[in-house]
Each structure stands twice: as C-alpha cells, then as structure tokens.
Scaffold this active site. Sequence first.
Site, PDB file in Angstrom:
ATOM      1  N   CYS A  18       6.547  -8.732  -7.094  1.00 61.51           N
ATOM      2  CA  CYS A  18       6.306  -7.224  -6.208  1.00 61.51           C
ATOM      3  C   CYS A  18       6.138  -6.325  -7.525  1.00 61.51           C
ATOM      4  O   CYS A  18       7.200  -6.771  -7.985  1.00 61.51           O
ATOM      5  CB  CYS A  18       6.965  -6.998  -5.002  1.00 61.51           C
ATOM      6  SG  CYS A  18       6.687  -5.676  -4.535  1.00 61.51           S
ATOM      7  N   ASN A  19       5.418  -5.722  -7.533  1.00 59.84           N
ATOM      8  CA  ASN A  19       4.144  -5.327  -8.578  1.00 59.84           C
ATOM      9  C   ASN A  19       5.491  -3.890  -8.375  1.00 59.84           C
ATOM     10  O   ASN A  19       6.082  -3.434  -9.356  1.00 59.84           O
ATOM     11  CB  ASN A  19       3.151  -4.805  -8.962  1.00 59.84           C
ATOM     12  CG  ASN A  19       2.362  -6.261  -9.487  1.00 59.84           C
ATOM     13  OD1 ASN A  19       2.696  -6.051 -10.406  1.00 59.84           O
ATOM     14  ND2 ASN A  19       2.080  -7.571  -8.954  1.00 59.84           N
ATOM     15  N   THR A  20       5.204  -3.829  -6.559  1.00 58.32           N
ATOM     16  CA  THR A  20       6.008  -1.826  -6.356  1.00 58.32           C
ATOM     17  C   THR A  20       7.274  -2.513  -6.867  1.00 58.32           C
ATOM     18  O   THR A  20       8.194  -1.339  -7.368  1.00 58.32           O
ATOM     19  CB  THR A  20       5.318  -2.253  -5.386  1.00 58.32           C
ATOM     20  OG1 THR A  20       4.704  -1.787  -4.900  1.00 58.32           O
ATOM     21  CG2 THR A  20       6.080  -1.279  -4.918  1.00 58.32           C
TER      22      THR A  20
ATOM     23  N   GLU B  63      -3.243  -8.433   5.038  1.00 58.03           N
ATOM     24  CA  GLU B  63      -2.446  -8.503   5.653  1.00 58.03           C
ATOM     25  C   GLU B  63      -2.509  -8.821   7.924  1.00 58.03           C
ATOM     26  O   GLU B  63      -2.247  -9.106   8.497  1.00 58.03           O
ATOM     27  CB  GLU B  63      -1.409  -8.151   5.996  1.00 58.03           C
ATOM     28  CG  GLU B  63      -0.338  -7.872   4.655  1.00 58.03           C
ATOM     29  CD  GLU B  63       0.691  -7.759   4.630  1.00 58.03           C
ATOM     30  OE1 GLU B  63       1.496  -6.916   5.561  1.00 58.03           O
ATOM     31  OE2 GLU B  63       1.828  -7.554   3.860  1.00 58.03           O
TER      32      GLU B  63
ATOM     33  N   ASP C  87       9.538 -10.606  -2.759  1.00 59.35           N
ATOM     34  CA  ASP C  87       8.632 -10.069  -2.765  1.00 59.35           C
ATOM     35  C   ASP C  87       8.197  -8.951  -0.910  1.00 59.35           C
ATOM     36  O   ASP C  87       9.236  -9.443  -0.101  1.00 59.35           O
ATOM     37  CB  ASP C  87       7.138 -10.278  -2.530  1.00 59.35           C
ATOM     38  CG  ASP C  87       6.161  -9.949  -2.012  1.00 59.35           C
ATOM     39  OD1 ASP C  87       5.553  -8.914  -2.711  1.00 59.35           O
ATOM     40  OD2 ASP C  87       5.181  -9.396  -0.982  1.00 59.35           O
ATOM     41  N   SER C  88       7.759  -7.757  -0.990  1.00 62.92           N
ATOM     42  CA  SER C  88       7.829  -6.876   0.173  1.00 62.92           C
ATOM     43  C   SER C  88       7.208  -7.382   1.963  1.00 62.92           C
ATOM     44  O   SER C  88       7.823  -6.664   2.377  1.00 62.92           O
ATOM     45  CB  SER C  88       7.313  -5.105   0.039  1.00 62.92           C
ATOM     46  OG  SER C  88       5.637  -6.070  -0.711  1.00 62.92           O
TER      47      SER C  88
ATOM     48  N   TYR D  87       5.499  -1.390   0.609  1.00 61.33           N
ATOM     49  CA  TYR D  87       6.720  -1.115  -0.280  1.00 61.33           C
ATOM     50  C   TYR D  87       6.067   0.259  -0.841  1.00 61.33           C
ATOM     51  O   TYR D  87       6.212   0.884  -1.756  1.00 61.33           O
ATOM     52  CB  TYR D  87       7.470  -1.657  -1.457  1.00 61.33           C
ATOM     53  CG  TYR D  87       8.483  -2.098  -0.731  1.00 61.33           C
ATOM     54  CD1 TYR D  87       9.025  -2.565   0.050  1.00 61.33           C
ATOM     55  CD2 TYR D  87       9.777  -2.558  -1.397  1.00 61.33           C
ATOM     56  CE1 TYR D  87      10.075  -3.105   0.839  1.00 61.33           C
ATOM     57  CE2 TYR D  87      10.768  -3.637  -1.411  1.00 61.33           C
ATOM     58  CZ  TYR D  87      11.269  -4.111   0.276  1.00 61.33           C
ATOM     59  OH  TYR D  87      12.272  -3.891   0.250  1.00 61.33           O
ATOM     60  N   GLY D  88       4.695   0.210  -1.265  1.00 63.73           N
ATOM     61  CA  GLY D  88       3.665   0.583  -2.268  1.00 63.73           C
ATOM     62  C   GLY D  88       3.741   2.078  -1.735  1.00 63.73           C
ATOM     63  O   GLY D  88       3.425   3.073  -2.771  1.00 63.73           O
TER      64      GLY D  88
ATOM     65  N   CYS E  27      -1.188  -6.731  -8.387  1.00 68.65           N
ATOM     66  CA  CYS E  27      -0.866  -6.780  -6.619  1.00 68.65           C
ATOM     67  C   CYS E  27      -0.665  -8.184  -5.818  1.00 68.65           C
ATOM     68  O   CYS E  27      -1.902  -8.894  -6.339  1.00 68.65           O
ATOM     69  CB  CYS E  27      -1.693  -5.901  -5.657  1.00 68.65           C
ATOM     70  SG  CYS E  27      -0.706  -5.945  -4.059  1.00 68.65           S
ATOM     71  N   THR E  28       0.600  -8.785  -5.538  1.00 63.94           N
ATOM     72  CA  THR E  28       0.237 -10.154  -5.741  1.00 63.94           C
ATOM     73  C   THR E  28      -0.840 -10.348  -4.187  1.00 63.94           C
ATOM     74  O   THR E  28      -0.373 -11.442  -4.027  1.00 63.94           O
ATOM     75  CB  THR E  28       1.801 -10.832  -5.651  1.00 63.94           C
ATOM     76  OG1 THR E  28       2.331 -10.200  -4.575  1.00 63.94           O
ATOM     77  CG2 THR E  28       2.377 -10.958  -6.597  1.00 63.94           C
ATOM     78  N   HIS E  29      -0.704  -9.070  -3.032  1.00 65.69           N
ATOM     79  CA  HIS E  29      -1.709 -10.118  -2.633  1.00 65.69           C
ATOM     80  C   HIS E  29      -3.304 -10.503  -2.991  1.00 65.69           C
ATOM     81  O   HIS E  29      -3.811 -11.140  -2.179  1.00 65.69           O
ATOM     82  CB  HIS E  29      -1.826  -8.733  -1.742  1.00 65.69           C
ATOM     83  CG  HIS E  29      -0.638  -8.690  -0.453  1.00 65.69           C
ATOM     84  ND1 HIS E  29       0.680  -8.117  -1.023  1.00 65.69           N
ATOM     85  CD2 HIS E  29      -1.044  -8.673   1.485  1.00 65.69           C
ATOM     86  CE1 HIS E  29       1.664  -8.278   0.546  1.00 65.69           C
ATOM     87  NE2 HIS E  29       0.623  -8.448   1.599  1.00 65.69           N
TER      88      HIS E  29
END
Length: 276
Positions: free
Chosen positions: A74-76, A159, A11-12, A43-44, A193-195
């Site tokens: 990571c979706n991006t 974050e 993931d980013s 990364y978005g 988004c995994t966040h």
Amino acid sequence: MIESGPIGVFDSGYGGLTVLKEIKRLLPQYDYLYLGDNARAPYGPRSFETVYQYTLQAVRWFFKQGCSLVILACNTASAKALRTIQQNDLPLLAPERRVLGVIRPTTEHIGELTKSGKVGILGTNGTVKSQSYQIEINKFYPQIEVYQEACPMWVPLIENNEYENEGADFFIKKNLKNVMEQGGAIDTILLACTHYPIIKNRIEKFLPAEVHVISQGNIVAESLTDYLTRHPDIEEKCRKNGSTLFYTTDTTYDFDVNGSKFYGQFIQSKHANLEE
C-alpha cells in the site's frame, strides 16, 4: 527461535492483491497471508498519525499470525507509516522481524525506465503529500525531474466498478492532462497506487504512445526475490507450503467479489478483528 510462518501482505483494501498476484507468480513456493483493512479504507485522505496507527495495528496482527516478514503493499501506508514502524516500533516489538514497503523498490528502478529524465507520479492525496517518491527518487537519481498528481477519484471509481465509463474517463483525462502539462517531456508514468493497474489500459489510451505506464507489482516481486536471497535469516523463517489465506476487516462477501478482479481469480476470505 521463531517458527516459520507465512509472508504477510497488507493493504488498506483490494489494491495490494495486484502486488500479491505478481509476488506469487515469481515465488509460488511460499505461504502468504493477505489482509485488507477494508473497514477503514481508503487510507489516502487520512492523516499521517491515523495511517500510522492503523498500519501498526495491522503489523501487530501479522506478527500474532506468525509472520516474520510483512510487505506493506500500500503506497499510502508505505509513505506515512513504514519509516516510523521500522525505526521506532520494530526494535521494541520484534527486532528479529522485518516490515518492507513498495516505494523504495520502485524508486530504485525508476532511473532504468526513463530516457528523458522526467517522470510522472500518479497516487492518492496521502502519497503525493508525503513527497516520499520525490525524496526517494532524488536519493538514487538526483538528475530525474519528478512531477506528481493526486488522483482522489480513481480509487472510489475502481472500488465501485465505475471505471469503464465516460464519467471515469473524465477524471482520468483530467489528471493525466495535469501531470503531463507539468513536465512536457515526461516519458514514464508510475502508477503509485496498487489500485491503478486495474485501469492501466484506460490510462494508456489517453497518453502518447511513447509514454510508458509502469505498475508496481512485478517490480516489488522482483525486489522481494532479491531480498530473500540476500537475507537467508529471514528467508528461512518463511514457510513453504504454497498456500494463500485472505483476510478482511470488513464484509467477506464484498471482499471476495471485488477482490477477485484485482487478484485475477476467485478468492475466499475470512474476517479479521485487529483489536483483539
């Protein structure tokens, strides 16, 4: 012959830890190697080419660590880099290894979750602009209407531990209002988004009770279980000691403190240099 190695999860930053947590819950017997590219996150907002180069660099790193299977949690990265890596790079780099993403397994199941046939997608700018979810959902369920909303403030709020206050609620409500007004009968919201699972409870608070909010972790974990069953040639290359190692391209102290809330338990990471 390739010796067995861990399953790589990339993931980013921290978000992929929510996916790894669910994968480990279903498949605790395997070894896992997690890498967060925190030094270059998020990364978005980055271009397709930049995300592709960063992701390819990470994939090469995983291969050097002995991984035969890498999950882009990571979706991006899945939206902007996965297809190119699978089609152009993997046949030259390591045709016997595999790189998988989180978008396809999610879209394969989305049709089972909606009754109205209207789905909302919440993601980063990069994921939304890529139209990856729109394209993939249309492949499996052409009758489903997809409405997308980019939520650029959500990752920084999460974050920086600023997601449990009125300031965060302002942006959450704003983005939810935008997506719901696009399609009034939306009954399923996908957190692309995994966040975002970190704020799932706050998201649900501002939506009608009949709208289901779906996070990706358990879907990806179930899909990986099925994949390993269907591909014994890959499964046998995945080492089974039940161990997990964590790496970050940035400060390990920050990663350990912040990553622990995504993973749900204390973690201890090491530093990775992707340019070596």
